[in-house]
Design a protein around this motif. Structure first.
Motif, PDB file in Angstrom:
ATOM      1  N   GLU A  46       0.875  -1.175   0.000  1.00  0.00           N
ATOM      2  CA  GLU A  46       0.000   0.000   0.000  1.00  0.00           C
ATOM      3  C   GLU A  46       0.907   1.218   0.000  1.00  0.00           C
ATOM      4  O   GLU A  46       1.586   1.508   1.001  1.00  0.00           O
ATOM      5  N   GLY A  48       1.224   5.022   0.016  1.00  0.00           N
ATOM      6  CA  GLY A  48       0.438   6.210   0.335  1.00  0.00           C
ATOM      7  C   GLY A  48      -0.582   5.880   1.410  1.00  0.00           C
ATOM      8  O   GLY A  48      -1.736   5.557   1.123  1.00  0.00           O
ATOM      9  N   LEU A  49      -0.112   5.919   2.683  1.00  0.00           N
ATOM     10  CA  LEU A  49      -1.034   5.638   3.811  1.00  0.00           C
ATOM     11  C   LEU A  49      -2.075   6.746   3.927  1.00  0.00           C
ATOM     12  O   LEU A  49      -3.258   6.467   4.139  1.00  0.00           O
ATOM     13  N   GLY A  50      -1.625   7.999   3.810  1.00  0.00           N
ATOM     14  CA  GLY A  50      -2.557   9.129   3.949  1.00  0.00           C
ATOM     15  C   GLY A  50      -3.344   9.022   5.234  1.00  0.00           C
ATOM     16  O   GLY A  50      -2.784   8.784   6.318  1.00  0.00           O
ATOM     17  N   GLY A  52      -5.358   6.682   5.843  1.00  0.00           N
ATOM     18  CA  GLY A  52      -5.504   5.256   6.158  1.00  0.00           C
ATOM     19  C   GLY A  52      -6.784   4.634   5.635  1.00  0.00           C
ATOM     20  O   GLY A  52      -7.103   3.492   5.969  1.00  0.00           O
ATOM     21  N   ARG A  53      -7.503   5.349   4.773  1.00  0.00           N
ATOM     22  CA  ARG A  53      -8.809   4.831   4.318  1.00  0.00           C
ATOM     23  C   ARG A  53      -8.648   3.577   3.466  1.00  0.00           C
ATOM     24  O   ARG A  53      -9.329   2.569   3.699  1.00  0.00           O
ATOM     25  N   THR A  54      -7.765   3.633   2.477  1.00  0.00           N
ATOM     26  CA  THR A  54      -7.622   2.447   1.620  1.00  0.00           C
ATOM     27  C   THR A  54      -6.851   1.350   2.351  1.00  0.00           C
ATOM     28  O   THR A  54      -7.105   0.165   2.120  1.00  0.00           O
ATOM     29  N   ASP A  71       4.749   5.478   3.446  1.00  0.00           N
ATOM     30  CA  ASP A  71       4.440   6.913   3.458  1.00  0.00           C
ATOM     31  C   ASP A  71       5.628   7.628   4.084  1.00  0.00           C
ATOM     32  O   ASP A  71       6.438   7.012   4.774  1.00  0.00           O
ATOM     33  N   GLU A  73       5.152   9.934   6.246  1.00  0.00           N
ATOM     34  CA  GLU A  73       4.727  10.311   7.606  1.00  0.00           C
ATOM     35  C   GLU A  73       3.505   9.503   7.997  1.00  0.00           C
ATOM     36  O   GLU A  73       2.843   8.909   7.133  1.00  0.00           O
ATOM     37  N   ASP A  91      10.926   8.535   2.455  1.00  0.00           N
ATOM     38  CA  ASP A  91      10.627   8.859   1.064  1.00  0.00           C
ATOM     39  C   ASP A  91      10.440   7.568   0.261  1.00  0.00           C
ATOM     40  O   ASP A  91      11.211   6.624   0.390  1.00  0.00           O
ATOM     41  N   ILE A  92       9.405   7.566  -0.547  1.00  0.00           N
ATOM     42  CA  ILE A  92       9.043   6.354  -1.288  1.00  0.00           C
ATOM     43  C   ILE A  92      10.199   5.899  -2.195  1.00  0.00           C
ATOM     44  O   ILE A  92      10.394   4.692  -2.389  1.00  0.00           O
ATOM     45  N   LEU A 114      -0.351   7.927  -4.437  1.00  0.00           N
ATOM     46  CA  LEU A 114       0.657   8.910  -4.019  1.00  0.00           C
ATOM     47  C   LEU A 114       0.417  10.291  -4.607  1.00  0.00           C
ATOM     48  O   LEU A 114       1.201  11.206  -4.392  1.00  0.00           O
ATOM     49  N   GLY A 115      -0.657  10.446  -5.359  1.00  0.00           N
ATOM     50  CA  GLY A 115      -0.879  11.694  -6.077  1.00  0.00           C
ATOM     51  C   GLY A 115      -1.294  12.843  -5.164  1.00  0.00           C
ATOM     52  O   GLY A 115      -1.753  12.646  -4.031  1.00  0.00           O
ATOM     53  N   HIS A 121       4.800  16.922  -8.903  1.00  0.00           N
ATOM     54  CA  HIS A 121       4.861  15.803  -7.943  1.00  0.00           C
ATOM     55  C   HIS A 121       4.296  14.538  -8.576  1.00  0.00           C
ATOM     56  O   HIS A 121       4.900  13.457  -8.473  1.00  0.00           O
ATOM     57  N   MET A 125       6.150  11.008  -9.171  1.00  0.00           N
ATOM     58  CA  MET A 125       5.678   9.773  -8.520  1.00  0.00           C
ATOM     59  C   MET A 125       5.415   8.680  -9.564  1.00  0.00           C
ATOM     60  O   MET A 125       5.749   7.516  -9.360  1.00  0.00           O
TER      61      MET A 125
HETATM   62  N1  SAM Z   1      -4.498   6.037   0.362  1.00  0.00           N
HETATM   63  C1  SAM Z   1      -4.716   7.133   1.306  1.00  0.00           C
HETATM   64  C2  SAM Z   1      -6.085   7.043   1.914  1.00  0.00           C
HETATM   65  O1  SAM Z   1      -6.959   6.336   1.373  1.00  0.00           O
HETATM   66  O2  SAM Z   1      -6.308   7.675   2.963  1.00  0.00           O
HETATM   67  C3  SAM Z   1      -4.495   8.471   0.680  1.00  0.00           C
HETATM   68  C4  SAM Z   1      -3.055   8.729   0.271  1.00  0.00           C
HETATM   69  S1  SAM Z   1      -2.714  10.435  -0.031  1.00  0.00           S
HETATM   70  C5  SAM Z   1      -3.616  10.773  -1.477  1.00  0.00           C
HETATM   71  C6  SAM Z   1      -1.059  10.445  -0.616  1.00  0.00           C
HETATM   72  C7  SAM Z   1      -0.003  10.074   0.422  1.00  0.00           C
HETATM   73  O3  SAM Z   1       1.232   9.875  -0.269  1.00  0.00           O
HETATM   74  C8  SAM Z   1       0.249  11.158   1.464  1.00  0.00           C
HETATM   75  O4  SAM Z   1       0.010  10.645   2.748  1.00  0.00           O
HETATM   76  C9  SAM Z   1       1.715  11.538   1.283  1.00  0.00           C
HETATM   77  O5  SAM Z   1       2.413  11.760   2.504  1.00  0.00           O
HETATM   78  C10 SAM Z   1       2.288  10.311   0.573  1.00  0.00           C
HETATM   79  N2  SAM Z   1       3.432  10.662  -0.251  1.00  0.00           N
HETATM   80  C11 SAM Z   1       3.462  11.547  -1.280  1.00  0.00           C
HETATM   81  N3  SAM Z   1       4.696  11.640  -1.787  1.00  0.00           N
HETATM   82  C12 SAM Z   1       5.484  10.794  -1.079  1.00  0.00           C
HETATM   83  C13 SAM Z   1       6.868  10.457  -1.121  1.00  0.00           C
HETATM   84  N4  SAM Z   1       7.716  11.021  -2.000  1.00  0.00           N
HETATM   85  N5  SAM Z   1       7.333   9.552  -0.240  1.00  0.00           N
HETATM   86  C14 SAM Z   1       6.495   8.977   0.660  1.00  0.00           C
HETATM   87  N6  SAM Z   1       5.175   9.261   0.749  1.00  0.00           N
HETATM   88  C15 SAM Z   1       4.679  10.162  -0.101  1.00  0.00           C
END
Ligand code: SAM
Length: 174
Positions: A46, A48-50, A52-54, A71, A73, A91-92, A114-115, A121, A125
């Motif tokens: 997975e 992009g935790l964001g 955490g929904r997905t 992620d 963070e 970083d991813i 990750l968008g 960006h 990605m």
């Molecule tokens: N899947 C998540 C959800 O359903 O809640 C939403 C993910 S959110 C759209 C995108 C996530 O990608 C953010 O939490 C951001 O921190 C992470 N992200 C973006 N660029 C990144 C990078 N270069 N390295 C690590 N994480 C990254």
């Protein structure tokens, strides 16, 4: 005629509707992928935790699967925090390169989300995931992504029937 008047008055999808369609597409793609991978062995990425929904959706519908979450963070709902030994923080680019070597050929489902609203960006990605993910994929693995990818050895698939938004991307590893 009344139905022509209705059609003429139909506005473009609103921002609310586009968000609804996008989430619906994401939900349908995930449900389709769960059926596709069935009982085949393999782990899940997975990206992009964001909030955490997905991740919550993946762990609920794929109980017993090892799900590794990337992620930079942890900013999710508290009850959606992955176990520490499944969380690849940073970083991813760094984390995915290392994980693809560690789990070479073992990933049966990868979900990349990750968008952001930034075009630069998103382009970065797309390129990064396209370059680093393929060695991790098992034969026949499914990849779902919010951004278009160019994955060596994988084919692009049409979205599952009924999706009203085309901004989600599905691939199957060869
Ligand atoms: N899947 C998540 C959800 O359903 O809640 C939403 C993910 S959110 C759209 C995108 C996530 O990608 C953010 O939490 C951001 O921190 C992470 N992200 C973006 N660029 C990144 C990078 N270069 N390295 C690590 N994480 C990254």
């Amino acid at each position: 005629p009344a139905d022509l008047q209705m059609e003429a008055a139909m506005p473009e999808p609103t921002r609310l509707e586009r968000l609804l369609f996008r989430l619906e597409a994401q939900h349908r793609c995930l449900g389709w992928a769960f059926r596709e991978i069935g009982n085949r062995p393999g782990i899940v990425f997975e990206m992009g935790l964001g909030h955490g929904r997905t991740y919550d959706h993946l762990r609920s519908y794929l109980p017993g699967r090892d799900i590794y979450v990337f992620d930079r963070e942890v900013d999710c709902f508290a009850d959606c925090t992955p176990p520490a030994d499944r969380l690849l923080l940073g970083d991813i680019g760094d984390r995915l390169a290392a994980a693809a070597a560690r789990f070479a050929g073992q990933v049966v489902l990868a979900h990349s989300d990750l968008g952001s609203y930034g075009e630069a960006h998103n382009t970065a990605m797309s390129a990064l995931v396209s370059r680093l993910l393929p060695p991790a994929l098992a034969p026949g693995a499914i990849v779902l992504s919010d951004l278009p990818l160019d994955l060596a050895g994988a084919q692009s698939l049409p979205l599952p029937a009924g999706t009203r938004e085309d901004r989600y991307f599905v691939y199957r590893n060869g």
